[in-house]
Design a protein around this motif. Structure first.
Motif, mmCIF file in Angstrom:
data_model
loop_
_atom_site.group_PDB
_atom_site.id
_atom_site.type_symbol
_atom_site.label_atom_id
_atom_site.label_comp_id
_atom_site.label_asym_id
_atom_site.label_seq_id
_atom_site.Cartn_x
_atom_site.Cartn_y
_atom_site.Cartn_z
ATOM 1 N N ILE A 176 52.764 38.732 25.803
ATOM 2 C CA ILE A 176 53.482 38.389 26.837
ATOM 3 C C ILE A 176 52.657 39.431 27.899
ATOM 4 C CG2 ILE A 176 55.632 38.785 28.427
ATOM 5 C CD1 ILE A 176 57.124 37.908 25.874
ATOM 6 N N LYS A 177 52.495 40.758 27.445
ATOM 7 C CA LYS A 177 51.758 41.548 28.362
ATOM 8 C C LYS A 177 50.214 41.223 28.783
ATOM 9 C CE LYS A 177 51.465 46.531 29.112
ATOM 10 N NZ LYS A 177 52.184 47.709 28.472
ATOM 11 N N ARG A 178 49.611 40.645 27.664
ATOM 12 C CA ARG A 178 48.299 40.174 27.771
ATOM 13 C C ARG A 178 48.358 39.079 28.672
ATOM 14 N NH1 ARG A 178 47.449 39.515 22.884
ATOM 15 N NH2 ARG A 178 47.426 37.265 22.944
ATOM 16 N N TYR A 179 49.178 38.076 28.847
ATOM 17 C CA TYR A 179 49.245 36.842 29.517
ATOM 18 C C TYR A 179 49.493 37.152 30.905
ATOM 19 C CZ TYR A 179 49.494 33.437 25.640
ATOM 20 O OH TYR A 179 49.266 32.622 24.624
ATOM 21 N N ARG A 180 50.228 38.265 31.304
ATOM 22 C CA ARG A 180 50.748 38.613 32.439
ATOM 23 C C ARG A 180 49.507 38.972 33.573
ATOM 24 N NH1 ARG A 180 55.689 40.314 34.047
ATOM 25 N NH2 ARG A 180 56.228 40.704 32.104
ATOM 26 N N GLY A 181 48.393 39.516 32.651
ATOM 27 C CA GLY A 181 47.296 40.014 33.613
ATOM 28 C C GLY A 181 46.462 38.717 33.984
ATOM 29 N N SER A 182 46.484 37.582 33.027
ATOM 30 C CA SER A 182 45.747 36.275 33.361
ATOM 31 C C SER A 182 46.534 35.501 34.502
ATOM 32 C CB SER A 182 45.854 35.438 32.231
ATOM 33 O OG SER A 182 44.730 36.000 31.327
ATOM 34 N N ILE A 183 47.886 35.659 34.648
ATOM 35 C CA ILE A 183 48.875 34.952 35.344
ATOM 36 C C ILE A 183 48.835 35.509 36.792
ATOM 37 C CG2 ILE A 183 51.061 34.432 35.976
ATOM 38 C CD1 ILE A 183 50.222 32.633 33.809
ATOM 39 N N ARG A 184 48.616 36.939 36.841
ATOM 40 C CA ARG A 184 48.515 37.649 38.312
ATOM 41 C C ARG A 184 47.247 37.360 38.760
ATOM 42 N NH1 ARG A 184 50.716 43.761 37.082
ATOM 43 N NH2 ARG A 184 52.805 43.388 36.906
ATOM 44 N N SER A 185 46.309 37.220 37.912
ATOM 45 C CA SER A 185 44.915 36.612 38.499
ATOM 46 C C SER A 185 45.098 35.144 39.112
ATOM 47 C CB SER A 185 43.666 36.579 37.486
ATOM 48 O OG SER A 185 42.555 36.184 37.880
ATOM 49 N N PHE A 186 45.584 34.434 38.671
ATOM 50 C CA PHE A 186 45.738 33.029 39.083
ATOM 51 C C PHE A 186 46.483 33.051 40.187
ATOM 52 C CE2 PHE A 186 46.897 28.375 37.904
ATOM 53 C CZ PHE A 186 45.852 27.804 38.711
ATOM 54 N N GLU A 187 47.781 33.708 40.070
ATOM 55 C CA GLU A 187 48.751 33.676 41.461
ATOM 56 C C GLU A 187 47.719 34.222 42.695
ATOM 57 O OE1 GLU A 187 53.122 34.622 41.890
ATOM 58 O OE2 GLU A 187 52.063 36.231 40.916
ATOM 59 N N ALA A 188 47.081 35.178 42.544
ATOM 60 C CA ALA A 188 46.207 35.902 43.670
ATOM 61 C C ALA A 188 45.259 34.782 44.094
ATOM 62 C CB ALA A 188 45.427 37.277 43.027
ATOM 63 N N PHE A 189 44.590 34.095 43.166
ATOM 64 C CA PHE A 189 43.775 33.101 43.612
ATOM 65 C C PHE A 189 44.369 31.903 44.220
ATOM 66 C CE2 PHE A 189 41.445 28.993 42.522
ATOM 67 C CZ PHE A 189 40.093 29.203 42.973
ATOM 68 N N ALA A 190 45.469 31.434 43.829
ATOM 69 C CA ALA A 190 46.230 30.233 44.271
ATOM 70 C C ALA A 190 47.098 30.881 45.679
ATOM 71 C CB ALA A 190 47.373 29.831 43.519
ATOM 72 N N LYS A 191 46.888 32.269 46.049
ATOM 73 C CA LYS A 191 47.525 32.779 47.252
ATOM 74 C C LYS A 191 48.961 32.287 47.560
ATOM 75 C CE LYS A 191 43.170 33.208 49.627
ATOM 76 N NZ LYS A 191 41.952 32.830 49.702
ATOM 77 N N GLY A 192 49.795 32.244 46.405
ATOM 78 C CA GLY A 192 51.294 32.406 46.493
ATOM 79 C C GLY A 192 51.668 30.713 46.631
#
Length: 318
Positions: free
Chosen positions: A34-50
């Motif tokens: 779960i902790k490892r996935y969080r980093g990937s999700i944050r990257s995608f969220e920043a790319f998608a700009k909310g």
């Protein structure tokens, strides 16, 4: 009479979906996953700009993966194995009944980057001169009062890996309570593992002769190889993993290791190869290193501590 306006659907960001997924999967996934996935999700969220997660398409996922490769310098293999697996897992859950079908479908399904063919330049095991150089360097490490857990990690983790084939982060997460005696055998309980399945490994007699047991006693309760007070709670990487990275960098810099071999993971290949040469049965080699067995029938075989200790006694000294 005016027509009533339908209530506006609340925005659901990628981060929102992830937190719902993490709450639902808390008892089904290893905390490290779960902790490892969080980093990937944050990257995608920043790319998608909310953006709302329900507006994302496969093209968006692919564009993000390309961005990670071209702008972030991350290898296609790492993106496929880590980032896209994480995003696809969360989106698949979002399209399932457990989430109430927030998504109509999984936009990450089938998305991957082409991976260039990599030809290994050498074997993954350490050569004899590399083994001698790494273990000699570890023996020469002196305690550092400014950062004692780091010097402890440099001193002991290469030797522990050499005599167990354990992953470096499994070792750097060890605490004093994880080193104990059972049925007359000194063991280490690896509680933080890649698969989330703990395992117990006998400690080789050569490590005890070097004073490992005495070292553990004087450390006091808590982690042996990192200081929790030096690490922020919000860090995406666990302190044990960070310490493992530092040990690897130190090994590579100290012995000028060939770039074709991993300074930490090379011990897993080396241990299994030496164990094979010592005639240790495959099922026991897998049990000690934490590798999954090849067949359903083998899963019914659980090697006893006595079997594992016997195998470790046959493992040749360095």
């Amino acid at each position: 009479m005016p027509t009533p306006t339908a209530p506006e659907t609340p925005l659901v960001t990628i981060g929102d979906l992830f937190e719902q997924w993490a709450a639902d999967r808390a008892d089904k996934r290893a905390p490290n996953t779960i902790k490892r996935y969080r980093g990937s999700i944050r990257s995608f969220e920043a790319f998608a700009k909310g953006r709302d997660v329900r507006t994302l398409t496969g093209d968006d996922v692919f564009a993000w993966a390309v961005h990670r490769r071209d702008r972030g310098g991350i290898s296609p293999r790492a993106i496929n194995k880590n980032d896209l697996v994480a995003v696809s897992s969360v989106f698949r859950w979002g399209a399932g009944r457990a989430s109430g079908q927030i998504l109509a479908s999984n936009p990450a399904a089938g998305i991957s980057l082409d991976e260039p063919r990599i030809v290994p330049q050498r074997e993954r095991t350490f050569r004899e001169d590399e083994i001698a150089a790494i273990l000699s360097a570890a023996l020469a490490v002196q305690p550092d009062p400014r950062n004692p857990t780091l010097s402890n990690a440099k001193r002991w983790c290469p030797w522990l890996a050499a005599y167990s084939g354990a992953r470096i982060a499994e070792l750097t997460h060890l605490e004093q309570r994880n080193i104990r005696t059972e049925a007359g055998v000194m063991v280490m309980d690896l509680r933080v593992t890649k698969t989330g399945e703990p395992r117990t490994i006998p400690i080789h007699s050569h490590l005890l002769e070097q004073g490992f047991q005495a070292f553990v006693k004087i450390c006091g309760p808590g982690p042996l190889f990192f200081d929790p007070t030096r690490h922020g709670e919000r860090s995406l990487t666990s302190p044990g993993e960070l310490r493992g990275h530092k040990v690897g960098k130190w090994v590579r810099a100290t012995v000028r290791l060939d770039p074709g071999v991993d300074p930490n993971h090379g011990w897993r290949h080396t241990w299994k190869t030496r164990a094979l040469g010592a005639g240790i049965e495959e099922r026991l080699r897998d049990a000690i290193t934490g590798h999954r067995v090849a067949s359903v029938g083998r899963r019914y075989e659980t090697p006893t501590l006595a079997m594992l200790a016997g195998a470790m006694n046959r493992f040749p000294r360095y």
